[in-house]
Design an enzyme around this catalytic site. Structure first.
Site, PDB file in Angstrom:
ATOM      1  N   ASN A   1      -2.703   6.517   5.855  1.00 48.01           N
ATOM      2  CA  ASN A   1      -1.879   5.558   6.580  1.00 48.01           C
ATOM      3  C   ASN A   1      -0.398   5.668   6.226  1.00 48.01           C
ATOM      4  O   ASN A   1       0.453   5.127   6.923  1.00 48.01           O
ATOM      5  CB  ASN A   1      -2.388   4.134   6.277  1.00 48.01           C
ATOM      6  CG  ASN A   1      -1.887   3.106   7.260  1.00 48.01           C
ATOM      7  OD1 ASN A   1      -2.100   3.227   8.459  1.00 48.01           O
ATOM      8  ND2 ASN A   1      -1.220   2.080   6.752  1.00 48.01           N
TER       9      ASN A   1
ATOM     10  N   LYS B   1       0.812  -1.217   0.000  1.00 48.89           N
ATOM     11  CA  LYS B   1       0.000   0.000   0.000  1.00 48.89           C
ATOM     12  C   LYS B   1       0.842   1.262   0.000  1.00 48.89           C
ATOM     13  O   LYS B   1       0.598   2.200  -0.762  1.00 48.89           O
ATOM     14  CB  LYS B   1      -0.922   0.039   1.230  1.00 48.89           C
ATOM     15  CG  LYS B   1      -1.922  -1.064   1.346  1.00 48.89           C
ATOM     16  CD  LYS B   1      -2.861  -0.862   2.535  1.00 48.89           C
ATOM     17  CE  LYS B   1      -2.166  -0.856   3.874  1.00 48.89           C
ATOM     18  NZ  LYS B   1      -1.533  -2.144   4.210  1.00 48.89           N
TER      19      LYS B   1
ATOM     20  N   HIS C   1      -3.444  -9.002  10.655  1.00 53.03           N
ATOM     21  CA  HIS C   1      -4.061  -8.421  11.851  1.00 53.03           C
ATOM     22  C   HIS C   1      -4.989  -9.409  12.549  1.00 53.03           C
ATOM     23  O   HIS C   1      -6.042  -9.026  13.088  1.00 53.03           O
ATOM     24  CB  HIS C   1      -4.830  -7.143  11.488  1.00 53.03           C
ATOM     25  CG  HIS C   1      -3.974  -6.057  10.918  1.00 53.03           C
ATOM     26  ND1 HIS C   1      -2.946  -5.471  11.628  1.00 53.03           N
ATOM     27  CD2 HIS C   1      -3.972  -5.477   9.690  1.00 53.03           C
ATOM     28  CE1 HIS C   1      -2.358  -4.555  10.864  1.00 53.03           C
ATOM     29  NE2 HIS C   1      -2.947  -4.558   9.699  1.00 53.03           N
TER      30      HIS C   1
END
Length: 471
Positions: A146, A123, A193
């Site tokens: 982010n 990303k 996660h």
């Protein structure tokens, strides 16, 4: 910019990291009453609290006033605050809406268009490259989200950018119900996660929220090699699923000549929208995954505006790609000493990222793996480690789990929680022609504040050389 109902009560901001501080400043500028709280205790938090109090916010450090949060008109949660945290439970008990900083900031940036990027890996590089390409084309563009710059910080600026290259994590998407980019990019998907999500399905469902407000004019750039990406729309409820399919999708691939952007391996060149864009040798990034990231970025920029598909624009894009360098802590070459190459991939905080890094290695590799376990098994690393792994040094909280998963499959040594000791052991094992690769497959929070601090310490120790011999 904000509803009148928000002015009738108090907005609660949970967390005093960069995003929490920026969104508080933005809300206070608009005259909203703001209560900020953070359960942590440190000198840095006290300093942040003082700056927010100077703006007129009320602040608690070291605790949360749960009754006050239940009475708030809206709660703004920082991405690092899990849904199980007591202030968010209190908000739900009080029927208080919970959003993220990006949701607030978007209200203040109505004229800025966006290319939004999500996915499990790649990303940040893809987002940074998109911003780099836009600016090379003369577009007023800012990288945010982010990637490190809170979007609220951009909204605070006097002049707003024409375009945003916006990186979005699953946590941020969970709390950004109005997200509706001009172009959406999904790099890839894999379990991550799992220390926060019940399972991969819940994680993928948050990623699917990038598509939640799709319409006929939406543009999507998707990884054509990733079946989970191509099927992501199926995780939306019925009406939203149908809307996601009404937009236009472009794909990128490392092997499929039918994709809109692909890597022609036989000729070692990147092909975008039917024509060669740049030879692979001119891309100064390691690994096939960065070829994919570059294809995604170039494709997103070009489909975002047809004016960026002209021969002149393509030449500008190619030149900009050739000038782009690896970001810090992402397969960052720290240096070579005594024939040993040191590579900092501290941003690899999940097994998929480390697997990608290992696949890009061509020399015998000493892998530094460890930190705080995130719920994934490490067994997927066995195959690439059998090919190039000289030794795996496992350390930190995850060490016993990694040892159980990989011990007996690959050469492995378990160490403790001293990063200096890990580095010294790696140095003692390394010989000319080897690579020492920090690609931990874990979060950093057992030993460091964040992956940046971990990577900085790796670089410092790598460049410092061996520790002096004891007298």
């Amino acid at each position: 910019m904000i509803p009148d109902s928000w002015r009738s009560g108090e907005v609660a901001v949970i967390g005093m990291g960069k995003s929490g501080r920026s969104v508080t400043a933005l809300l206070r500028r608009e005259g909203a009453r703001v209560y900020v709280s953070d359960a942590g205790k440190s000198a840095a938090l006290e300093e942040a609290a003082a700056s927010l109090r100077a703006l007129g916010a009320e602040v608690d450090v070291g605790s949360h006033d749960l009754a006050r949060i239940r009475r708030a008109v809206i709660v703004v949660a920082s991405p690092g605050v899990p849904p199980t945290a007591s202030p968010l439970i209190a908000a739900r008990q009080g029927g208080v809406p919970i959003v993220g900083e990006i949701e607030i900031a978007l209200r203040f940036l109505p004229s800025s268009r966006s290319i939004a990027v999500t996915g499990t890996n790649g990303k940040t590089t893809t987002t940074a490259l998109i911003g780099h390409l836009l600016r090379a084309l003369g577009v007023d563009a800012v990288d945010a989200g982010n990637i490190g710059t809170p979007l609220a910080e951009v909204a605070l600026r006097e002049k707003h950018p024409a375009w945003l290259a916006l990186e979005l994590s699953s946590f941020q998407l969970h709390d950004t119900p109005s997200i509706n980019p001009d172009v959406g990019v999904i790099t890839n998907l894999g379990p991550d996660h799992l220390d926060r999500y019940a399972g991969p399905d819940d994680y993928y469902a948050d990623k699917a929220l990038l598509l939640a407000n799709a319409h006929a004019g939406s543009k999507w750039v998707m990884n054509g090699d990733d079946a989970e990406v191509l099927a992501l729309h199926r995780r939306l409820p019925g009406t939203k699923r149908d809307a996601a399919l009404s937009g236009r999708t472009w794909t990128f691939s490392l092997s499929d000549p039918g994709a809109d952007a692909w890597y022609e391996r036989a000729r070692e060149r990147l092909v975008v929208l039917g024509a060669p864009l740049i030879p692979r040798r001119e891309l100064a990034l390691l690994g096939d995954h960065n070829v994919a990231n570059t294809l995604a970025a170039a494709l997103a920029v070009m489909v975002g505006d047809r004016g960026r598909q002209t021969p002149q624009a393509r030449m500008q894009i190619a030149r900009a790609i050739s000038s782009f360098r690896a970001l810090g802590h992402r397969l960052e070459v720290v240096g070579e000493s005594g024939g040993v190459l040191w590579i900092n991939d501290s941003k690899a905080t999940n097994v998929g990222s480390t697997e990608v890094a290992l696949k890009g290695m061509t020399r015998p590799t000493i892998l530094l793996l460890g930190g705080r376990h995130k719920g994934e098994p490490y067994t997927a690393l066995a195959e690439p480690l059998r090919r190039i792994g000289k030794k795996v040094l496992v350390y930190g909280e995850a060490a016993p789990i990694a040892e159980a998963d990989l011990g007996g499959l690959v050469p492995l040594e378990r160490l403790g929680s001293s990063f200096a000791e890990v580095m010294e052991r790696a140095r003692s094992l390394a010989e000319p022609g080897d690579v020492v690769l920090l690609s931990p497959a874990c979060s950093s929070y057992d030993m460091f504040r964040n992956y940046e601090e971990r990577g900085a310490e790796f670089k410092r120790l790598a460049r410092a050389g061996p520790a002096p011999a004891a007298k």
